[in-house]
Design an enzyme around this catalytic site. Structure first.
Site, mmCIF file in Angstrom:
data_model
loop_
_atom_site.group_PDB
_atom_site.id
_atom_site.type_symbol
_atom_site.label_atom_id
_atom_site.label_comp_id
_atom_site.label_asym_id
_atom_site.label_seq_id
_atom_site.Cartn_x
_atom_site.Cartn_y
_atom_site.Cartn_z
ATOM 1 N N GLU A 117 5.813 -10.724 -0.064
ATOM 2 C CA GLU A 117 5.601 -9.845 -1.227
ATOM 3 C C GLU A 117 6.728 -9.996 -2.246
ATOM 4 O O GLU A 117 6.851 -9.166 -3.144
ATOM 5 C CB GLU A 117 5.507 -8.375 -0.784
ATOM 6 C CG GLU A 117 4.452 -8.059 0.267
ATOM 7 C CD GLU A 117 3.012 -8.162 -0.230
ATOM 8 O OE1 GLU A 117 2.815 -8.561 -1.399
ATOM 9 O OE2 GLU A 117 2.106 -7.872 0.563
ATOM 10 N N HIS A 141 8.384 -1.317 0.494
ATOM 11 C CA HIS A 141 6.974 -1.281 0.887
ATOM 12 C C HIS A 141 6.886 -0.979 2.373
ATOM 13 O O HIS A 141 7.581 -1.608 3.170
ATOM 14 C CB HIS A 141 6.320 -2.631 0.573
ATOM 15 C CG HIS A 141 5.006 -2.851 1.256
ATOM 16 N ND1 HIS A 141 3.955 -1.966 1.141
ATOM 17 C CD2 HIS A 141 4.567 -3.837 2.075
ATOM 18 C CE1 HIS A 141 2.941 -2.413 1.856
ATOM 19 N NE2 HIS A 141 3.294 -3.554 2.441
ATOM 20 N N HIS A 143 4.087 0.499 5.735
ATOM 21 C CA HIS A 143 2.728 0.765 6.207
ATOM 22 C C HIS A 143 2.688 2.186 6.755
ATOM 23 O O HIS A 143 2.841 2.405 7.959
ATOM 24 C CB HIS A 143 2.338 -0.257 7.272
ATOM 25 C CG HIS A 143 2.229 -1.653 6.760
ATOM 26 N ND1 HIS A 143 1.966 -2.742 7.556
ATOM 27 C CD2 HIS A 143 2.328 -2.144 5.500
ATOM 28 C CE1 HIS A 143 1.912 -3.839 6.809
ATOM 29 N NE2 HIS A 143 2.145 -3.503 5.552
ATOM 30 N N GLU A 171 7.342 21.266 -2.318
ATOM 31 C CA GLU A 171 8.413 20.470 -2.947
ATOM 32 C C GLU A 171 7.895 19.155 -3.547
ATOM 33 O O GLU A 171 8.638 18.487 -4.271
ATOM 34 C CB GLU A 171 9.502 20.157 -1.920
ATOM 35 C CG GLU A 171 10.179 21.386 -1.326
ATOM 36 C CD GLU A 171 11.365 21.881 -2.145
ATOM 37 O OE1 GLU A 171 12.131 21.036 -2.619
ATOM 38 O OE2 GLU A 171 11.505 23.107 -2.314
ATOM 39 N N HIS A 212 -3.684 -0.244 2.972
ATOM 40 C CA HIS A 212 -2.530 -1.099 3.265
ATOM 41 C C HIS A 212 -1.212 -0.316 3.397
ATOM 42 O O HIS A 212 -0.506 -0.467 4.380
ATOM 43 C CB HIS A 212 -2.425 -2.183 2.176
ATOM 44 C CG HIS A 212 -1.377 -3.208 2.437
ATOM 45 N ND1 HIS A 212 -1.462 -4.506 1.989
ATOM 46 C CD2 HIS A 212 -0.191 -3.146 3.091
ATOM 47 C CE1 HIS A 212 -0.393 -5.187 2.376
ATOM 48 N NE2 HIS A 212 0.389 -4.375 3.040
#
Ligand code: 13P
Ligand code: ZN
Length: 274
Positions: A117, A141, A143, A171, A212
Site C-alpha cells: 500500500e 492502515h 484491519h 466523545e 477491508h
C-alpha cells in the site's frame, strides 16, 4: 547508540506492537508509514546502508514530497514480528527528486519491499501534508473487525458512517468532528485505491475501506493511533448495540451533537446533521 534507540524509531515500533495487541493485524494485515522530520532524517542518516537499493517507480507522483524520507512496514511482514525483529520487518525509504520513485536506504535486511500500500500511503501523505500545512506525518492502515462488519450492513456513504460512529459514543464527535470518508470495495495495493482514498483524504482524516479496514492520518503516533482506536471502538459499540436485537429506544440527537460541538469548540460537518 544504534538506530533502534532513537525515540522516533522506538515510537514507530511501539505503535505496530500496540496495533497487534488490539487484534487489528492478523498475519501481515495492515501497514504504517511515518514521514521523517528533516532533523530526524539527519540523525538517522549515519546508520543508512553504504549502498542504497535501486530506485523503484511508484506509479503515482507527489511532487511536494520530493526528497523526503519515510519509515515503513515491509510488504508481507507481520506486525507481530516488528517489535522482536524490526530490522527484518521495517525499512526507511528515500523519495527521488521527481516525487515518483523510492529507494530503500535502511532495513528489510532479509530482502523485501515497503508495504504494497506504499503508493496509497505516499499519495495520502502528499494530500494530507498539503491539507494540513505539513503537519500530517503518520498514515496508518489496520484491519479493524467491527468497522469492517459495519460495511456489510450500512449504506456505504460518508454521511451514514459518520453519523453512526458519532452517535455510538459521546466523545466521538470531539475526536473526529470531520467524520469519516467511505471508499467502496476495491482491489488493494494499486494506484486505483490510492487515488480513490486520496479523494476522500482531501477533506477527511480517516477513510473506511469497505470489507477491508480503516485508513487514518495524523500529526504523530499518539493522535493517529488514538483516531484508529476511537473509530474502531465506536464501531464495536454500534455492532454490540445492533447485536442485542432490541429496538433502539434512544440515541444522541442531532441537537445533542451540535451541543457537544459548541461546548468542545469543534466544527462538525454540517451537511451530515439533520
Ligand atoms: P502489506 O503486507 O503489503 O502491507 O499488505 C497488507 C495489507 O493490509 C494490504 O491492504
Ligand atoms: Zn489491508
Amino acid at each position: 547508540m544504534g538506530i533502534l534507540d532513537f525515540p522516533i524509531v522506538k515510537k514507530f515500533i511501539r505503535t505496530c506492537d500496540d496495533g497487534w495487541k488490539q487484534g487489528w493485524h492478523e498475519r501481515n494485515g495492515g501497514n504504517l508509514t511515518y514521514r521523517l522530520k528533516e532533523e530526524e532524517a539527519a540523525q538517522l542518516r549515519p546508520f543508512f546502508d553504504m549502498q542504497p537499493r535501486p530506485w523503484v517507480p511508484m506509479g503515482v507522483t507527489g511532487a511536494n514530497l520530493a526528497g523526503e524520507f519515510f519509515i515503513a512496514t515491509g510488504s508481507g511482514k507481520f506486525f507481530r514480528n516488528v517489535d522482536p525483529d524490526p530490522e527484518d520487518s521495517l525499512c526507511i525509504v528515500e523519495i527521488n527528486g521527481a516525487g515518483d520513485s523510492y529507494r530503500i536506504v535502511w532495513g528489510l535486511v532479509n530482502g523485501g519491499r515497503p508495504t504494497s500500500e506504499f503508493p496509497t500511503h505516499f499519495m495520502n501523505h502528499s494530500v494530507r501534508a498539503a491539507a494540513t500545512d505539513g503537519a500530517t506525518r503518520v498514515i496508518y492502515h489496520a484491519h479493524t473487525p467491527n468497522l469492517i462488519a459495519m460495511t456489510y450492513v450500512l449504506p456505504l456513504t460518508d454521511r451514514d458512517f459518520s453519523r453512526a460512529l458519532w452517535k455510538s459514543a459521546t466523545e466521538c464527535p470531539v475526536v473526529f468532528p470531520g467524520g469519516v470518508g467511505v471508499v467502496p470495495w476495491m482491489v488493494p495495493g494499486g494506484a486505483d485505491i490510492a487515488l480513490a482514498t486520496c479523494e476522500k483524504m482531501k477533506t477527511f482524516e480517516a477513510a473506511v475501506w469497505a470489507q477491508h479496514g480503516l485508513f487514518v492520518s495524523g500529526p504523530d503516533f499518539d493522535i493517529t493511533f488514538g483516531l484508529m482506536h476511537t473509530i474502531e471502538k465506536a464501531a464495536q459499540i454500534w455492532i454490540l448495540q445492533k447485536s442485542t436485537g432490541l429496538p433502539e429506544l434512544q440515541t444522541i440527537t442531532d441537537d445533542g451533537l451540535r451541543a457537544i460541538a459548541r461546548d468542545f469548540g469543534v466544527t462538525l460537518r454540517e451537511e451530515f446533521l439533520d
